[in-house]
Design an enzyme around this catalytic site. Sequence first.
Site, PDB file in Angstrom:
ATOM      1  N   TYR A  49       0.818  -1.221   0.000  1.00 33.72           N
ATOM      2  CA  TYR A  49       0.000   0.000   0.000  1.00 33.72           C
ATOM      3  C   TYR A  49       0.848   1.266   0.000  1.00 33.72           C
ATOM      4  O   TYR A  49       0.503   2.250  -0.636  1.00 33.72           O
ATOM      5  CB  TYR A  49      -0.959   0.006   1.196  1.00 33.72           C
ATOM      6  CG  TYR A  49      -2.145  -0.895   0.958  1.00 33.72           C
ATOM      7  CD1 TYR A  49      -3.049  -0.609  -0.061  1.00 33.72           C
ATOM      8  CD2 TYR A  49      -2.357  -2.034   1.722  1.00 33.72           C
ATOM      9  CE1 TYR A  49      -4.124  -1.443  -0.309  1.00 33.72           C
ATOM     10  CE2 TYR A  49      -3.423  -2.873   1.485  1.00 33.72           C
ATOM     11  CZ  TYR A  49      -4.314  -2.570   0.472  1.00 33.72           C
ATOM     12  OH  TYR A  49      -5.375  -3.377   0.220  1.00 33.72           O
ATOM     13  N   GLU A  51       5.882 -27.281  16.888  1.00 33.96           N
ATOM     14  CA  GLU A  51       5.178 -26.960  15.633  1.00 33.96           C
ATOM     15  C   GLU A  51       3.793 -26.373  15.891  1.00 33.96           C
ATOM     16  O   GLU A  51       3.281 -25.617  15.085  1.00 33.96           O
ATOM     17  CB  GLU A  51       5.064 -28.233  14.779  1.00 33.96           C
ATOM     18  CG  GLU A  51       4.365 -28.020  13.447  1.00 33.96           C
ATOM     19  CD  GLU A  51       4.105 -29.330  12.699  1.00 33.96           C
ATOM     20  OE1 GLU A  51       4.768 -30.337  13.023  1.00 33.96           O
ATOM     21  OE2 GLU A  51       3.245 -29.341  11.820  1.00 33.96           O
ATOM     22  N   ASP A  85       4.981 -32.764  14.494  1.00 31.61           N
ATOM     23  CA  ASP A  85       4.108 -33.912  14.238  1.00 31.61           C
ATOM     24  C   ASP A  85       4.946 -35.041  13.661  1.00 31.61           C
ATOM     25  O   ASP A  85       5.983 -34.798  13.022  1.00 31.61           O
ATOM     26  CB  ASP A  85       3.027 -33.543  13.200  1.00 31.61           C
ATOM     27  CG  ASP A  85       1.837 -32.843  13.845  1.00 31.61           C
ATOM     28  OD1 ASP A  85       1.659 -32.976  15.072  1.00 31.61           O
ATOM     29  OD2 ASP A  85       1.095 -32.160  13.104  1.00 31.61           O
TER      30      ASP A  85
END
Lengths: 360, 606
Positions: free
Chosen positions: A101, A194, A246
């Site tokens: 912007y 995580e 994981d």
Amino acid sequence: MKYKETKKNKLLSDLLRNHGVKIYDDLDQGIFPKFLIPSRSTRNIIYDKKLRQYVLGNNASIRNSKNISQLRSFTQLTWLAFFANRLIKEKKSSTLRDIYYSSQAFSIDFEDQPESDNIIVDLESVLSRPREDLHIFPEERSSIFGDLVIEYTVPGYEGKRTNLSDHPDGYLIGPSLSSAELIETSANLVIAIEKGGLFTRFVEEQVDKKFKSIIIDTAGQAPRSTRYLLRRLHDELNLPVVILTDGDVYGEHIAMVIKSGSANAAHLRELTVPDAKWMGVWASDIEKYKLPTIPMTESDVKRIHDLKKDPRYQQGIWKSELDVFLKLKRKAELEAFSKYGLTNITDKYLPQKLELSKSL
Amino acid sequence: MSFEKESFNQISPSEFFYRNRDLAGFSNPTRSIYTSIRELVENSLDACDQKGILPNISINITSVNQQQSDPKYYILTVSDNGPGIDPKHIPLAFGTVLYGSKFGLKQARGMFGLGATMAILYGQITTNTPVHVTSSIDGHNQHEYEMLLDIQKNKPIITKHVIRKTTKKGLTISICLEGDYSKAGSKIRDYIYQTSLITPYASIKFNDPKGNQYKYDKITKSIPPPPTIIKPHPYGIDVETLRRLIHDTRYKVPSFNKNILEKIYKELQIHHNLHYDNYEILRTIKKRWSYLSTQTKTLLSIMLCLKLNFDQTLRIKVDDIDIINNTLTYWDYDQSKSITIKLDKSNFYYKYLAKEAKGDTLAMFLTKQFQRVGRHTAEKFSEFAQFKPEKRIMLMTNQELVYLSDSLQKFTDFLSPDHSCLAPLGETLLSKGIKKFFNPDFMFVIQRKASAYSGFPFIVELGVAYGGSIKGTKLYRFANRIPLLYDESSDVVFKIINDIDWNRYKIKNDSPLIIVSHICSTRIPYKTVGKENVADRNEIERELKLALQFLARKLSSYMSKKGKAAMEKKRVDLYFTYIPLISKFCTELSNNEKEPNYKKIFNEIK
């Protein structure tokens, strides 16, 4: 310590000004100015074994203002250098979206944010500096918690100190935290997790106290500011970094990116923690801890085959765990430990793995 | 149980069109006033074209009662400076339906001369007032007729006929009809505008009922040569047309009458008062045979085949000789019935008759009946179609005719049709019209070579114009110099234009583009009697497509040239936009106060 941050800014300012002077002199002599940009094409991304990360090769492309098809992006790049220089001088920060912007105030038209993001990466390549040094940040999502005292350098907070264990939800790793000086800590370990859910569990279970650690939520793939902070915690405070993800191929890769960077950031240094250790959840843990699993998708399997070609996955646990994943064709999430009680992961799994990781 | 008896009545053409006036474009007051003007203006232009006169047409529409609201009565007057119509033809020409001078094969705006009469008929139906026709063919005497149409009898009723002195040739027709000018006005103005575009050698003046005048002066004084009447082209002739042509060339059996008998006696050198016996007559005939005329030989053969004497021949009329079945059909006046008898094939006189009745050979038929077919082509075609060139045309069976027609379609060595019967506008005149009307930046016109569909020759003329004063995309369709205004989307030209991928030619949607299409033919295949859209015939489609592709390529190369110039300008503009920005940014970045002198750089790019 304070001196260090100022010096870094000074160096960067000089670097930017040198580019400005070069363009100025060219124009003054009636020469079309140009930039030399290291090529980020896959053919120019190579793995540096010494640095233990991906780096750019010697190929570079020229962005010439004489070339009509490059004129616009040349102007955008010059503007970004000019704008970054202002940010540094005025000690202000800007998000990626802000950049998009802000450009409009200077009649620089980016068609969309991806275009402006791309120019930012161009400037990173030209300067070999991450955008965070230029005070340009992505939207924050990553958090930190633990006994660590920092001292702000951002305008209005200069000299102010905070202990990062003061707020149980953790602190957002944003521009002010990234640019803060690291003063002192009682911790002797950094645990990167995580998932936000596990981060909260770890704070609740006082993992920071029990294991004398600083806990960081990477919220999936660790953002650059987080990787940069991990690097500083390791380098400046000599803290070892362990990573908990994981039990799947994506988790393994999250750990790898923290350790040795991503191909996307091959043009940057100081975003890696080569000594970081992935302590779980390994594929072999799935059987060992009898974790409930879910079957892999096709894209999971494809990802394993892709990574097997990566030079970093050719040895050690990186290779062996990938093979086990491929054999199991199943995966387990961190939450899977809840089957054996909510605190099972912090009471049983974590101490065992921490012990094990010392020998890695 | 009984079936109600259906009654069959013949209706006159006038009545037929009265009942089916929608077909001819007279479905409502709006459409009718527009169609009426068209028909009258087209008749005037046709008449001038035929005589090579530069047309001056004046059109006036006045309302009978200003205050009334539409639909209301209007008086429609069209005057021209054409050749006029012979006063003795006027009642029939304007007082009957299907009476005209346009049935031959040549290009004209009108097809059957039907339209003007339809307009008159419509006027009479709606306002019950007679039509006024004023005509002068010599520039001295002017005949004015006032008449009504007897719809049931298809006959004119003359209510007034005056002869006056005049100094000008030409025709004026004035009809009072019910119309809706407020709705039809824009179409009528469009029609007149487009007519003057396709007729750049005509001056047209139009006074509308509101007192406005629209005037289009001629742009040029050269007039395309008037078309001539010609024979059909062999390509695309269907079986039915073929059969009709054969029928037209069929052997016409002469009939007996007293005068002809006198002639026969004379040739035989006998006296009709004397009574010769049959044997004597037969002997005389045989003796004099080689000296006799064809007609006499034929008549004598008939007489002898039927075993009649001279007096008896006056009691019959031969209708047909069927040489395939060896029969002869005649009407017997005594018995008042038609009799067919089988003839003896071996009889000398029958053989003579049969030879005569066999008609032309195929080769002769082809050269006589069609244009652009000479002896050589006829023989080549016969070989191609595997007919003997000397095969008699009357002996052809139905299947052979079908095969003949098929072969005519497939044979590729016919010369392209004679287009002397066509009057295309020509590339020069079309260009002039387009230039004057649209003032474009770019234009190109093409006239394709003459081609034919179903034996009717046609020529396609197409023009494109781009830019300049043009706004938006518009198609102007013409057929035989008539503007086609309604039903654009069902027209063949519209279809062809839409089939083309204009992107390939660098033309975007809604470009300032004008396409002018003009199809000339002895018979335009209109979809309706109202002459608004041309049907899609393969041959016409093909010519249109080739013409349009040619023009599109021309336009495309113009567009690339134009595009290159625009690109170059854009390129320079980009430098002027961005270099000052770069200058501004690097000045602050390099901690300089003054901007660099970057003006020098612009010398390099120009």
